[in-house]
Scaffold this motif. Structure first.
Motif, PDB file in Angstrom:
ATOM      1  N   PRO A  44      -3.229   5.480  -0.454  1.00 14.87           N
ATOM      2  CA  PRO A  44      -4.404   4.825  -1.041  1.00 14.87           C
ATOM      3  C   PRO A  44      -4.953   3.761  -0.088  1.00 14.87           C
ATOM      4  CG  PRO A  44      -2.520   4.763  -2.532  1.00 14.87           C
ATOM      5  CD  PRO A  44      -2.033   5.241  -1.210  1.00 14.87           C
ATOM      6  N   SER A  45      -6.049   3.118  -0.472  1.00 12.76           N
ATOM      7  CA  SER A  45      -6.630   2.097   0.405  1.00 12.76           C
ATOM      8  C   SER A  45      -5.608   0.993   0.657  1.00 12.76           C
ATOM      9  CB  SER A  45      -7.911   1.531  -0.201  1.00 12.76           C
ATOM     10  OG  SER A  45      -7.619   0.553  -1.154  1.00 12.76           O
ATOM     11  N   THR A  46      -5.567   0.506   1.876  1.00  8.78           N
ATOM     12  CA  THR A  46      -4.510  -0.413   2.299  1.00  8.78           C
ATOM     13  C   THR A  46      -4.637  -1.825   1.739  1.00  8.78           C
ATOM     14  OG1 THR A  46      -5.740  -0.885   4.309  1.00  8.78           O
ATOM     15  CG2 THR A  46      -4.042   0.821   4.429  1.00  8.78           C
ATOM     16  N   ASP A  47      -5.751  -2.181   1.138  1.00  8.95           N
ATOM     17  CA  ASP A  47      -5.875  -3.532   0.590  1.00  8.95           C
ATOM     18  C   ASP A  47      -5.196  -3.657  -0.781  1.00  8.95           C
ATOM     19  OD1 ASP A  47      -7.678  -1.927  -0.743  1.00  8.95           O
ATOM     20  OD2 ASP A  47      -9.220  -3.470  -0.881  1.00  8.95           O
ATOM     21  N   GLN A  48      -4.707  -2.557  -1.336  1.00  5.22           N
ATOM     22  CA  GLN A  48      -4.092  -2.581  -2.660  1.00  5.22           C
ATOM     23  C   GLN A  48      -2.598  -2.882  -2.638  1.00  5.22           C
ATOM     24  OE1 GLN A  48      -4.926   1.207  -4.350  1.00  5.22           O
ATOM     25  NE2 GLN A  48      -7.061   0.763  -4.740  1.00  5.22           N
ATOM     26  N   PHE A  49      -1.950  -2.755  -1.496  1.00  2.70           N
ATOM     27  CA  PHE A  49      -0.506  -2.931  -1.454  1.00  2.70           C
ATOM     28  C   PHE A  49      -0.056  -3.550  -0.137  1.00  2.70           C
ATOM     29  CE2 PHE A  49      -1.406   1.389  -0.012  1.00  2.70           C
ATOM     30  CZ  PHE A  49      -0.743   1.434   1.193  1.00  2.70           C
ATOM     31  N   ARG A  50       1.201  -4.004  -0.147  1.00  2.00           N
ATOM     32  CA  ARG A  50       1.835  -4.559   1.046  1.00  2.00           C
ATOM     33  C   ARG A  50       2.964  -3.603   1.446  1.00  2.00           C
ATOM     34  NH1 ARG A  50       6.444  -7.577   1.382  1.00  2.00           N
ATOM     35  NH2 ARG A  50       6.452  -7.855  -0.869  1.00  2.00           N
ATOM     36  N   THR A  51       2.946  -3.146   2.687  1.00  2.15           N
ATOM     37  CA  THR A  51       3.964  -2.228   3.180  1.00  2.15           C
ATOM     38  C   THR A  51       5.278  -2.966   3.398  1.00  2.15           C
ATOM     39  OG1 THR A  51       2.276  -0.910   4.278  1.00  2.15           O
ATOM     40  CG2 THR A  51       4.534  -0.610   5.024  1.00  2.15           C
ATOM     41  N   ILE A  52       6.365  -2.379   2.917  1.00  2.00           N
ATOM     42  CA  ILE A  52       7.677  -2.992   3.078  1.00  2.00           C
ATOM     43  C   ILE A  52       8.465  -2.295   4.185  1.00  2.00           C
ATOM     44  CG2 ILE A  52       9.878  -3.510   1.966  1.00  2.00           C
ATOM     45  CD1 ILE A  52       8.353  -3.708  -0.668  1.00  2.00           C
ATOM     46  N   LYS A  53       8.796  -1.024   3.971  1.00  2.00           N
ATOM     47  CA  LYS A  53       9.623  -0.323   4.947  1.00  2.00           C
ATOM     48  C   LYS A  53       9.582   1.183   4.678  1.00  2.00           C
ATOM     49  CE  LYS A  53      14.352  -0.264   6.706  1.00  2.00           C
ATOM     50  NZ  LYS A  53      15.707  -0.774   6.532  1.00  2.00           N
TER      51      LYS A  53
END
Length: 127
Positions: A44-53
């Motif tokens: 999905p669009s990257t402004d909706q979440f924070r990537t962890i690992k």
């Protein structure tokens, strides 16, 4: 001869104890229905979440990808994720490709900025 028989019996007894411990651990992980992890195949669009690992779970022998879901969800929860994007699960060749095909699941664990509805993202929930 008696020593060989005793060692063989001991080996089988220890193998069964180790198997019982693994079964208990799997049952404990399965019964923790804490919060579901949403699996989304795309990104999905990257402004909706924070990537962890990025995470990957595999089984050493034959089996179904569905068997790995409890471990996969537990791994994501351990990182503090509430979803996995770019999810993929399939059968892969192992070390001996002409003999063993094994299930592998992988994806990127993420933490959503807002509350999400897994069904609106065309994802599926695992526990």
């Amino acid at each position: 001869m008696k020593k060989l028989l005793a060692v063989t019996a001991l080996f089988f007894a220890l193998a069964n104890v180790a198997n019982a411990e693994n079964t208990a651990e799997t049952t404990a992980v399965t019964n923790t229905h804490a919060n579901p992890i949403c699996l989304v195949e795309g990104i999905p669009s990257t402004d909706q979440f924070r990537t962890i690992k990025r995470i990957k779970i595999a089984k050493g022998t034959y089996g179904s990808v569905v068997e790995l879901y409890p471990k996969f969800a537990a791994s994501a929860r351990k990182l503090g994720a509430d979803a996995v994007v770019n999810y993929n699960g399939s059968q892969r060749f192992g070390f001996w490709p002409w003999r063993i095909v094994r299930p592998v699941v992988w994806g990127t664990a993420v933490k959503w900025n807002t509350a999400i509805d897994c069904k609106t993202l065309d994802g599926k929930e695992i526990y």
